[in-house]
Design an enzyme around this catalytic site. Structure first.
Site, mmCIF file in Angstrom:
data_model
loop_
_atom_site.group_PDB
_atom_site.id
_atom_site.type_symbol
_atom_site.label_atom_id
_atom_site.label_comp_id
_atom_site.label_asym_id
_atom_site.label_seq_id
_atom_site.Cartn_x
_atom_site.Cartn_y
_atom_site.Cartn_z
ATOM 1 C CE LYS A 69 7.774 -5.697 -2.285
ATOM 2 N NZ LYS A 69 9.070 -5.019 -2.365
ATOM 3 C CB THR A 71 4.691 1.938 3.254
ATOM 4 O OG1 THR A 71 5.945 1.897 3.931
ATOM 5 C CG2 THR A 71 3.866 3.098 3.807
ATOM 6 C CB ALA A 272 12.666 -11.454 -3.382
#
Length: 555
Positions: A69, A71, A272
């Site tokens: 993600k 990258t 998260a």
């Protein structure tokens, strides 16, 4: 070549040149060496924010195979700049826990990285250290007040919820006893350590709008109760002024660069799965004030980072993304379809079809927020044309545009098609974000809505402790805060073993923590831990530095 070897082939530009691309004079920078600088909050222009395009990058449910993600976020930024869109990538800061644990660094990969990657992954500009010190200052003040005979507030040690933090994975510190060694060492009590990324101070830093807001939020941190059942907050200990002083520099976003010499703003680092998983409001608004496009990410899968990005951060800051990019990989979808790690490189269309149930659910979830969705397939060398076409067919069925990104190997060049699609969708999008729930709903209704709508749960079960926590939250008048659910990132459910698109499962809320300073409550589900442990073979074993100071093993 490894990520660090690729990074070492790049001739970095002085950070003043990167700032000039954003129209920032060097005199406004606070330099941290040649290639890093802090940006003053005065650069934020609230009047310009709605004129710009915010692009959120999220992903399918993470797997050991990885989705890339970060990258893709960096590569998309390079691609947008290549097609003439003035773009800044805005990311979170890496935590040393994952860097030395199982995940490794968090600065992208291959030819799609932010630099200097060693500095960013190791200490950076000291923001994590400042958060850690501010958090632990409050812990020290609490224990000092409990012991004090002259200034005591009468805090009942049994009710204190504030732990200590450190930026390292160390499971042995989850549960500890402090105050041993006699009366001079304090009052013995049970406590523990969380990882710094899980600190409420980190959440506060990332949700504050300015320095005054930061100090007020620090004062609102709930600590516990007195012996006569009165709630105690950090402001009662006069702690928020000193804590804010420790965060005086940390509140300022950090400017670095991408491999292709484009601006990157990196600030804050909440996880998260145990926090809100996005960079700071200040950093996002800074990027939107200085660029036409801002690409940012939300941690882990859409069910975690993106949901919190929309329902907490965007509502708080008044933001609405112009487009949302969902990152998927062929190998991760095969993993969700039941393929073992050692067989992911082999073509397996049957498993891919089964695994696409996970992609399908996340696309459904994207549409629930009334946003303009895109799917980005992060390409790997082992992907076959037949596998890619299967995913393209599925996206056509789901009526969501898809493009392949080959950013690890090609950087911005490999993201130009994705960039054109993203720019087109963002510039034509007329949708405005519709949050999943109203903050004024009850805690139970907010949790139920997320669990059923986003996770796909059949029901929610509350333990006796969670029910008692609910009563406490209501008595404190905090039940109108949003919910930041702590849940495993490995599954849409609260059971990490349920891959793909699980159905008919029950989400168990075992306790609910209060983060009144940050402005949310934290229902904790399953066996989620706020202090991770190291794996059997931690990344730290492969990191080294030679006699000239060159670091190896970071990836």
């Amino acid at each position: 070549m490894t990520d660090i070897e690729i990074a070492n082939t790049i001739q970095l530009k002085p950070i003043g040149e990167i700032a000039a691309k954003l129209g920032i004079d060097s005199d406004m920078l606070e330099f941290y060496g040649k290639y890093k600088a802090k940006l003053p909050l005065s650069l934020i222009d609230e009047n310009r924010l709605r004129e710009k395009h915010l692009i959120l990058v999220s992903a399918i449910s993470p797997t050991p195979a990885g989705e890339g993600k970060t990258t893709v976020s960096i590569g998309l930024t390079e691609g947008l700049n290549r097609i003439g869109k003035k773009t800044t990538v805005v990311l979170r800061e890496p935590s040393l826990g994952p860097v030395f644990g199982i995940k490794g660094g968090a600065t992208g990969g291959g030819y799609s990285q932010v630099l200097p990657m060693e500095d960013i992954n190791l200490h950076f500009t000291g923001d994590f250290n400042a958060v850690e010190k501010a958090h632990n200052l409050l812990a020290a003040l609490i224990d000092n007040n409990i012991q004090s005979k002259t200034t005591s507030l009468g805090i009942d040690p049994r009710t204190v919820t504030w732990k200590r933090v450190m930026d390292m994975n160390d499971r042995s510190l989850r549960h500890i006893i402090v105050g041993l060694g006699g009366t001079a060492s304090g009052i013995p009590r049970e406590t523990g350590f969380d990882i710094t990324a899980a600190s409420e101070v980190m959440a506060i830093l990332c949700l504050s709008e300015d320095f005054a807001d930061l100090k007020e939020r620090l004062g609102n941190i709930f600590i516990g109760y007195t012996y006569d059942k009165q709630p105690i907050y950090a402001r009662d200990l006069k702690a928020n002024g000193a804590m804010a002083a420790l965060l005086k520099e940390a509140i300022k976003p950090n400017l670095v660069q991408t491999i292709e010499g484009n601006p990157a703003i990196i600030h804050g680092g909440p996880f998260a799965n145990i926090a809100q998983g996005t960079n700071s409001i200040i950093a996002t608004k800074m990027g939107l004030s200085l660029s036409d496009f801002v690409v940012t990410e939300a941690g882990f899968g859409f069910d975690l980072g993106a949901e919190k990005f929309f329902d907490i951060k965007c509502v708080k800051a008044g933001l609405s993304p112009s487009a949302v990019v969902l990152v998927a990989t062929v190998r991760a979808l095969k993993y969700h379809g039941g393929v073992k790690m050692d067989a992911l490189k082999e073509e397996n269309k049957e498993a891919l079809r089964k695994g696409m149930e996970n992609l399908e659910k996340h696309v459904e979830n994207m549409k629930k927020f009334n946003i303009c969705p895109i799917v980005a397939l992060n390409r790997f060398a082992t992907d076959t044309d037949a596998e890619i076409e299967l995913i393209a067919d599925k996206c056509r069925q789901l009526e969501v545009p898809m493009e392949v990104a080959d950013v690890w190997a090609q950087g911005g060049k490999g993201a130009e098609k994705l960039a054109r699609l993203t720019a087109k969708v963002a510039e034509q999008c007329v949708c405005r974000l519709h949050p999943l729930y109203d903050w004024n709903w009850s805690i139970e209704k907010k949790v139920e809505t997320i669990a059923k709508e986003i996770y796909g749960a059949a029901a929610i079960d509350y333990t006796s402790q969670a029910k008692n926590d609910l009563k406490k939250i209501i008595s404190l008048g905090l039940d109108k805060l949003p919910v930041c659910i702590a849940k495993t990132q490995k599954s849409l459910s609260d059971n990490p073993k349920l891959l793909g698109r699980p159905k008919d499962f029950i989400v168990t809320v075992r306790q609910i923590e209060i983060a009144s300073g940050a402005g949310f409550v934290i229902p904790i589900t399953g066996d989620i831990m706020r202090m991770p442990g190291l794996p059997d073979s931690p990344s730290a074993e492969r990191i080294d530095v030679d006699k000239e100071g060159h670091i190896s093993g970071l990836f």
